[in-house]
Each structure stands twice: as C-alpha cells, then as structure tokens.
Scaffold this motif. Structure first.
Motif, PDB file in Angstrom:
ATOM      1  N   LYS A 108      36.019  28.661 -33.509  1.00 47.67           N
ATOM      2  CA  LYS A 108      35.870  28.295 -34.957  1.00 47.67           C
ATOM      3  C   LYS A 108      34.417  28.925 -35.142  1.00 47.67           C
ATOM      4  O   LYS A 108      34.211  29.327 -36.401  1.00 47.67           O
ATOM      5  CB  LYS A 108      35.814  26.806 -35.185  1.00 47.67           C
ATOM      6  CG  LYS A 108      37.291  26.384 -35.301  1.00 47.67           C
ATOM      7  CD  LYS A 108      38.093  27.238 -36.198  1.00 47.67           C
ATOM      8  CE  LYS A 108      39.594  26.809 -36.229  1.00 47.67           C
ATOM      9  NZ  LYS A 108      40.315  27.789 -37.319  1.00 47.67           N
ATOM     10  N   VAL A 109      33.523  29.028 -34.225  1.00 47.82           N
ATOM     11  CA  VAL A 109      32.024  29.675 -34.553  1.00 47.82           C
ATOM     12  C   VAL A 109      32.454  30.862 -34.732  1.00 47.82           C
ATOM     13  O   VAL A 109      31.793  31.555 -35.552  1.00 47.82           O
ATOM     14  CB  VAL A 109      31.225  29.234 -32.997  1.00 47.82           C
ATOM     15  CG1 VAL A 109      30.072  30.178 -33.074  1.00 47.82           C
ATOM     16  CG2 VAL A 109      30.595  27.849 -33.054  1.00 47.82           C
ATOM     17  N   VAL A 110      33.127  31.665 -33.769  1.00 48.85           N
ATOM     18  CA  VAL A 110      33.339  33.397 -34.192  1.00 48.85           C
ATOM     19  C   VAL A 110      34.023  33.254 -35.546  1.00 48.85           C
ATOM     20  O   VAL A 110      33.669  34.486 -36.398  1.00 48.85           O
ATOM     21  CB  VAL A 110      34.308  33.848 -33.095  1.00 48.85           C
ATOM     22  CG1 VAL A 110      34.675  35.177 -33.167  1.00 48.85           C
ATOM     23  CG2 VAL A 110      33.707  33.443 -31.882  1.00 48.85           C
ATOM     24  N   ASP A 111      34.872  32.595 -36.086  1.00 42.77           N
ATOM     25  CA  ASP A 111      35.549  32.739 -37.152  1.00 42.77           C
ATOM     26  C   ASP A 111      34.419  32.159 -38.480  1.00 42.77           C
ATOM     27  O   ASP A 111      34.756  32.671 -39.682  1.00 42.77           O
ATOM     28  CB  ASP A 111      36.647  31.430 -37.451  1.00 42.77           C
ATOM     29  CG  ASP A 111      37.959  31.898 -36.870  1.00 42.77           C
ATOM     30  OD1 ASP A 111      38.246  33.152 -37.000  1.00 42.77           O
ATOM     31  OD2 ASP A 111      38.757  31.159 -36.834  1.00 42.77           O
ATOM     32  N   GLY A 112      33.286  31.732 -38.061  1.00 48.47           N
ATOM     33  CA  GLY A 112      32.418  31.371 -39.115  1.00 48.47           C
ATOM     34  C   GLY A 112      32.761  30.126 -39.798  1.00 48.47           C
ATOM     35  O   GLY A 112      32.233  29.943 -41.069  1.00 48.47           O
ATOM     36  N   ASP A 113      33.428  29.015 -39.079  1.00 51.83           N
ATOM     37  CA  ASP A 113      33.710  27.809 -39.783  1.00 51.83           C
ATOM     38  C   ASP A 113      32.317  27.101 -39.937  1.00 51.83           C
ATOM     39  O   ASP A 113      31.858  26.375 -38.948  1.00 51.83           O
ATOM     40  CB  ASP A 113      34.724  27.250 -38.944  1.00 51.83           C
ATOM     41  CG  ASP A 113      35.281  25.900 -39.526  1.00 51.83           C
ATOM     42  OD1 ASP A 113      34.588  25.306 -40.143  1.00 51.83           O
ATOM     43  OD2 ASP A 113      36.408  25.728 -39.263  1.00 51.83           O
ATOM     44  N   GLU A 114      32.350  26.975 -41.472  1.00 53.38           N
ATOM     45  CA  GLU A 114      31.061  26.129 -41.788  1.00 53.38           C
ATOM     46  C   GLU A 114      30.855  24.672 -41.241  1.00 53.38           C
ATOM     47  O   GLU A 114      29.974  24.247 -41.046  1.00 53.38           O
ATOM     48  CB  GLU A 114      30.620  26.302 -43.220  1.00 53.38           C
ATOM     49  CG  GLU A 114      30.520  27.723 -43.715  1.00 53.38           C
ATOM     50  CD  GLU A 114      30.303  27.817 -45.318  1.00 53.38           C
ATOM     51  OE1 GLU A 114      30.651  26.730 -45.987  1.00 53.38           O
ATOM     52  OE2 GLU A 114      30.401  28.934 -45.902  1.00 53.38           O
ATOM     53  N   LEU A 115      31.987  23.970 -41.400  1.00 53.08           N
ATOM     54  CA  LEU A 115      32.091  22.538 -40.922  1.00 53.08           C
ATOM     55  C   LEU A 115      31.891  22.575 -39.580  1.00 53.08           C
ATOM     56  O   LEU A 115      31.046  21.597 -39.207  1.00 53.08           O
ATOM     57  CB  LEU A 115      33.426  21.984 -41.299  1.00 53.08           C
ATOM     58  CG  LEU A 115      34.011  22.280 -42.487  1.00 53.08           C
ATOM     59  CD1 LEU A 115      35.370  21.502 -42.940  1.00 53.08           C
ATOM     60  CD2 LEU A 115      33.040  21.262 -43.528  1.00 53.08           C
ATOM     61  N   ILE A 116      32.247  23.382 -38.832  1.00 51.34           N
ATOM     62  CA  ILE A 116      31.995  23.312 -37.185  1.00 51.34           C
ATOM     63  C   ILE A 116      30.650  23.803 -36.880  1.00 51.34           C
ATOM     64  O   ILE A 116      29.943  23.041 -36.179  1.00 51.34           O
ATOM     65  CB  ILE A 116      32.719  24.153 -36.426  1.00 51.34           C
ATOM     66  CG1 ILE A 116      34.333  23.396 -36.588  1.00 51.34           C
ATOM     67  CG2 ILE A 116      32.584  24.274 -34.841  1.00 51.34           C
ATOM     68  CD1 ILE A 116      34.492  22.047 -36.133  1.00 51.34           C
ATOM     69  N   LEU A 117      30.247  24.677 -37.793  1.00 48.35           N
ATOM     70  CA  LEU A 117      28.752  25.216 -37.457  1.00 48.35           C
ATOM     71  C   LEU A 117      27.480  24.229 -37.838  1.00 48.35           C
ATOM     72  O   LEU A 117      26.653  23.998 -36.919  1.00 48.35           O
ATOM     73  CB  LEU A 117      28.526  26.502 -38.192  1.00 48.35           C
ATOM     74  CG  LEU A 117      29.006  27.627 -37.653  1.00 48.35           C
ATOM     75  CD1 LEU A 117      28.994  28.800 -38.771  1.00 48.35           C
ATOM     76  CD2 LEU A 117      28.419  28.025 -36.377  1.00 48.35           C
ATOM     77  N   GLU A 118      27.979  23.442 -38.885  1.00 46.12           N
ATOM     78  CA  GLU A 118      27.063  22.156 -39.405  1.00 46.12           C
ATOM     79  C   GLU A 118      26.911  21.266 -38.328  1.00 46.12           C
ATOM     80  O   GLU A 118      25.967  20.766 -38.183  1.00 46.12           O
ATOM     81  CB  GLU A 118      27.614  21.930 -40.676  1.00 46.12           C
ATOM     82  CG  GLU A 118      26.776  20.858 -41.261  1.00 46.12           C
ATOM     83  CD  GLU A 118      27.214  20.384 -42.581  1.00 46.12           C
ATOM     84  OE1 GLU A 118      26.658  19.322 -43.163  1.00 46.12           O
ATOM     85  OE2 GLU A 118      27.918  20.907 -43.195  1.00 46.12           O
ATOM     86  N   LYS A 119      27.924  21.014 -37.602  1.00 43.81           N
ATOM     87  CA  LYS A 119      28.319  19.735 -36.611  1.00 43.81           C
ATOM     88  C   LYS A 119      27.572  20.408 -35.565  1.00 43.81           C
ATOM     89  O   LYS A 119      26.827  19.394 -34.915  1.00 43.81           O
ATOM     90  CB  LYS A 119      29.856  19.434 -36.405  1.00 43.81           C
ATOM     91  CG  LYS A 119      30.368  18.478 -37.540  1.00 43.81           C
ATOM     92  CD  LYS A 119      31.709  18.228 -37.085  1.00 43.81           C
ATOM     93  CE  LYS A 119      32.305  17.350 -38.079  1.00 43.81           C
ATOM     94  NZ  LYS A 119      33.628  17.029 -37.684  1.00 43.81           N
ATOM     95  N   LEU A 120      27.441  21.317 -35.087  1.00 49.70           N
ATOM     96  CA  LEU A 120      26.843  21.833 -33.903  1.00 49.70           C
ATOM     97  C   LEU A 120      25.243  21.952 -33.907  1.00 49.70           C
ATOM     98  O   LEU A 120      24.588  22.039 -32.868  1.00 49.70           O
ATOM     99  CB  LEU A 120      27.192  23.295 -33.551  1.00 49.70           C
ATOM    100  CG  LEU A 120      28.845  23.446 -32.946  1.00 49.70           C
ATOM    101  CD1 LEU A 120      29.282  24.820 -32.787  1.00 49.70           C
ATOM    102  CD2 LEU A 120      29.048  22.427 -31.809  1.00 49.70           C
ATOM    103  N   ASN A 121      24.898  21.990 -35.286  1.00 46.26           N
ATOM    104  CA  ASN A 121      23.331  22.215 -35.379  1.00 46.26           C
ATOM    105  C   ASN A 121      22.501  23.063 -34.566  1.00 46.26           C
ATOM    106  O   ASN A 121      21.475  22.607 -33.769  1.00 46.26           O
ATOM    107  CB  ASN A 121      22.873  20.770 -35.142  1.00 46.26           C
ATOM    108  CG  ASN A 121      21.350  20.412 -35.646  1.00 46.26           C
ATOM    109  OD1 ASN A 121      20.991  20.974 -36.621  1.00 46.26           O
ATOM    110  ND2 ASN A 121      20.701  19.520 -35.127  1.00 46.26           N
ATOM    111  N   LEU A 122      23.101  24.277 -34.704  1.00 41.50           N
ATOM    112  CA  LEU A 122      22.563  25.444 -33.790  1.00 41.50           C
ATOM    113  C   LEU A 122      21.042  25.968 -34.350  1.00 41.50           C
ATOM    114  O   LEU A 122      20.873  25.691 -35.648  1.00 41.50           O
ATOM    115  CB  LEU A 122      23.389  26.673 -33.978  1.00 41.50           C
ATOM    116  CG  LEU A 122      24.526  26.416 -33.569  1.00 41.50           C
ATOM    117  CD1 LEU A 122      25.423  27.583 -33.476  1.00 41.50           C
ATOM    118  CD2 LEU A 122      24.679  26.167 -31.944  1.00 41.50           C
ATOM    119  N   ASP A 123      20.068  26.112 -33.486  1.00 40.87           N
ATOM    120  CA  ASP A 123      18.600  26.384 -34.190  1.00 40.87           C
ATOM    121  C   ASP A 123      18.766  27.868 -34.447  1.00 40.87           C
ATOM    122  O   ASP A 123      19.852  28.582 -34.153  1.00 40.87           O
ATOM    123  CB  ASP A 123      17.752  26.196 -33.162  1.00 40.87           C
ATOM    124  CG  ASP A 123      17.742  26.747 -31.598  1.00 40.87           C
ATOM    125  OD1 ASP A 123      18.278  28.025 -31.833  1.00 40.87           O
ATOM    126  OD2 ASP A 123      17.583  26.202 -30.816  1.00 40.87           O
TER     127      ASP A 123
END
Length: 403
Positions: A321-336
């Motif tokens: 999902k990160v590769v897909d650019g899934d915004e909901l998952i990216l938000e939960k991962l809280n990447l710097d």
C-alpha cells in the motif's frame, strides 16, 4: 484511440490508463493495466455500458469510464496455451485439499471467542453463506459512523464464535465506503480469522481480493463457492495445487445447496483456534518486471518495518500500500521526511526498471500471479445453458448477431 471507440468483437492492448487518485486505482484493481489485452464483447441495448473480456473474465464499463482509457487495436489476440495440468482426483463439495499451514504459536484458550470476517466480491454468494453459517443467530445494524449494513452472527453449533458479514468488495483499496469499512474492520478489529468466499465460476476476478487478504497476516480459509455449477458444465479446479499456490486451506462448497459448509466450518474453527496464518505473501514473478517489483517491496518492507509494527499494520500489506501511495496507510505509518525521500527513490527506480508506474506495477504483479494460479489449477467449463440463453436473449433485444 479511446477504449469506448472499439467495435464489437474488436481486440486491443491497453496503452494508458487515465483518471486520478482513487478512480485510477479502481481501474487498475479491475485489471485495466497498460499492456493488457482487452476485447469488446457487446454493448448494452442502449449502448452503455460496454462488456469487455480481459484476464479471463468479463467486465462492464460505462462509456464515461472507457474514454479515460487509451488502447492500440490489434488484429489478433495472443492465445497463450495453458500448461498441461497433472491429473488429480477432484474433491467433492466439502472435501478440501491436504494443505495444513503451521500455527503461529500456542493455540488460543478453549473459551476464547473466535471472531471471523466474511469477505468476498459482490454476487459471490456471501449473504447466502452467512445465512447458512448462522441460521437465525443474527444481529443487523450499521457500522459505527457510516450507514453501511453490518450483520453479525454466531456459527450454528459453536457458541464461542462471532462472524461479521462485511460489505461485498472487489479490492482492499479505499475507493468506496464499503471498501473502507471492510478494510478498517480487518485492520482495526483484528478478527481471529477470515473466511474468503470466492466465486469458482469467476475465479480470476475474485482472486484479486484474495491476494490482498493473504497480506493481512490473519488466518484465511477460502470457500470456493458455486463449485456445483462449475463442475456441471465440465469445469474443474485442482484443489491441492490451488492450496499450495495460495498457501491457505481451500474448501469447495455450494452455499445455495448448503453443501460443503460443515467442512468449511471445521477448517475455519481449526485455523482460528491454532492461528494458522497464510504461508505465502510474496507473489512476484521471476522475470525482469517481477524482479524489479520484488526488490522494491523487499526494500520498502525493510525501511518501514518498525513503523508498521508500531502502527500495528501487517508488514506485507503496508509495503504494497505504501508503493500504491495509499494515503490512509501512509498517514498511520507517520514517516519522517528522510524516510519519505528514500521511499520515493526506491519506488522511482522500480518504475524505471519495469516500465510501469507504481500503482500499475502492483496491480500487474497480482494479476500475473492470478494467471499463473489459474493456468495451473483451473479447467474452464463448456459454455453453460444459462450463458447460451443469455446470448440468444441479447441477440433478440439488440437486433444484432451473437458474439
């Protein structure tokens, strides 16, 4: 030319997929991927929608959607002969294969409530199966915060169980409210196991959702439904081989006739109690394109592993999902910012190597594996009486010739 310009019976190769954000992801999840061959079977009596075949299944698209897809017409489709399948005894309804995944550790206590998510495509027989599993032991309401039906029930004869019938969906991408609800339930409610109902007569389309469920790090049993119709028309499925390729138990059933359901319950209770998780979560092929996707996903998993664990998201699912650019998952991962920059570098390199953008590359990986699975396990049936009758009715209604 645009896909909507195809003539009946004409074939083409998809060259570009338009649309933005969730709409474009929805196209890809349906198999509308650059490089895919597609054929226009017919138009509806009023000319909209259009019925297409691709990836071995039929798909209906509105003309407004089809104009966002560019194609290159071709004179002949490339017919790929499936490999010869080894002869094997075909299990009857309810007779699963011989696959037994390993448990994740100690079994759950005997008095633990075994919770299940019932997940499947629309029109796969999911509601019928839910009714067979629960009988009158049902409660109907709405999921919190949304007007989407929620049905819960106790499996007949098993008091320490609770099964939730999730909305019918085609993908775990957040395109519709139903998809968001189903995905959130599996991610946040964390059921003990998933019962994935698959329409055996449309297996190529249904397995796309299955492959995403296998990434959820939750025990899964596949209920291969409508097997009676498939076999009645001369089709078959090598259940043992299918289990081996998917890495989970598969039980052929007919929900409408309540055949095979007791065996399905036995498998569902077992995998939930012993927490037997899917054995396969990597579906990349060994070719150049598949190798690029594999290297990308491996690098992404390594980069986000700690963040995924902290967010309590299954690693394989999070990576895709990160590769897909899934915004909901990216938000939960809280990447710097540094992690985001490194991810972009990894994904951009993959796009250059495989010749597809990130979203299309992930969808192509899944459909490529589905083709491999089906070519090795599924024998297509002869044309059914129902389909022949439908063609004749279409010919009368549209005034055209059968296709």
């Amino acid at each position: 030319m645009q896909l909507k310009e195809l003539k009946t019976g004409q074939s083409a190769v998809i060259t570009a997929v338009g649309g933005e954000g969730r709409l474009r992801q929805h196209f890809l999840d349906m198999g509308v991927i650059p490089g895919t061959q597609v054929k226009l079977v017919k138009l509806a009596p009023m000319g909209d929608p259009m019925q297409l075949t691709l990836h071995g299944y039929e798909l209906s698209l509105r003309l407004a959607e089809a104009e966002k897809i560019e194609v290159e017409p071709i004179e002949k489709t490339n017919q790929i002969s499936p490999p010869k399948k080894a002869k094997s005894d075909h299990p009857g309804l309810g007779e699963g294969g011989k696959f037994h995944p390993k448990g994740s550790g100690d079994p759950l206590p005997d008095d633990a409530i075994l919770t299940y998510a019932l997940v499947g495509n629309q029109n796969s027989g999911k509601t019928t199966l839910f009714n067979q599993l629960t009988g009158s032991n049902q409660h109907v309401g709405n999921f919190p915060g949304v007007t989407v039906d929620r049905k819960d029930g106790v499996i007949k004869g098993h008091k320490n169980t609770l099964i939730t019938d999730l909305p019918g969906i085609y993908s775990m991408s957040p395109y519709t409210n139903e998809e968001i609800v189903s995905r959130s339930f599996v991610l946040d409610e964390k059921p003990r196991a998933i019962i994935n109902i698959v329409d055996a007569t449309n297996i190529e389309r249904n397995l796309y959702l299955t492959m995403q469920l296998l990434e959820m790090d939750t025990p899964v049993v596949v209920a291969l439904n409508i097997m009676d119709e498939l076999t009645a028309n001369g089709g078959s499925v090598d259940i043992n081989q299918l289990e081996s390729l998917l890495g989970v138990p598969v039980v052929p059933i007919s929900a409408a006739k309540n055949q095979g359901v007791d065996e399905l319950v036995t498998h569902a209770i077992h995998i939930a109690h012993y927490q037997e998780k899917p054995m396969r979560q990597d579906f990349c092929s060994a070719d150049e394109k598949g190798g690029a996707v594999h290297r990308c996903l491996h690098a992404v998993r390594h980069l986000i592993e700690d963040k995924a664990k902290k967010a309590d998201i299954p690693l394989h699912f999070a990576a895709s999902k990160v590769v897909d650019g899934d915004e909901l998952i990216l938000e939960k991962l809280n990447l710097d910012s540094g992690e985001k920059e490194m991810l972009e570098h990894i994904i951009t390199q993959m796009e250059k190597e495989c010749g597809l953008d990130r979203n299309a590359a992930i969808a192509d990986m899944r459909f490529s594996y589905i083709h491999k699975v089906c070519s090795r396990t599924v024998t297509k049936p002869a044309e059914s009486r129902e389909h022949r009758r439908s063609v004749k009715i279409d010919r009368i209604l549209t005034g055209g010739s059968p296709v």
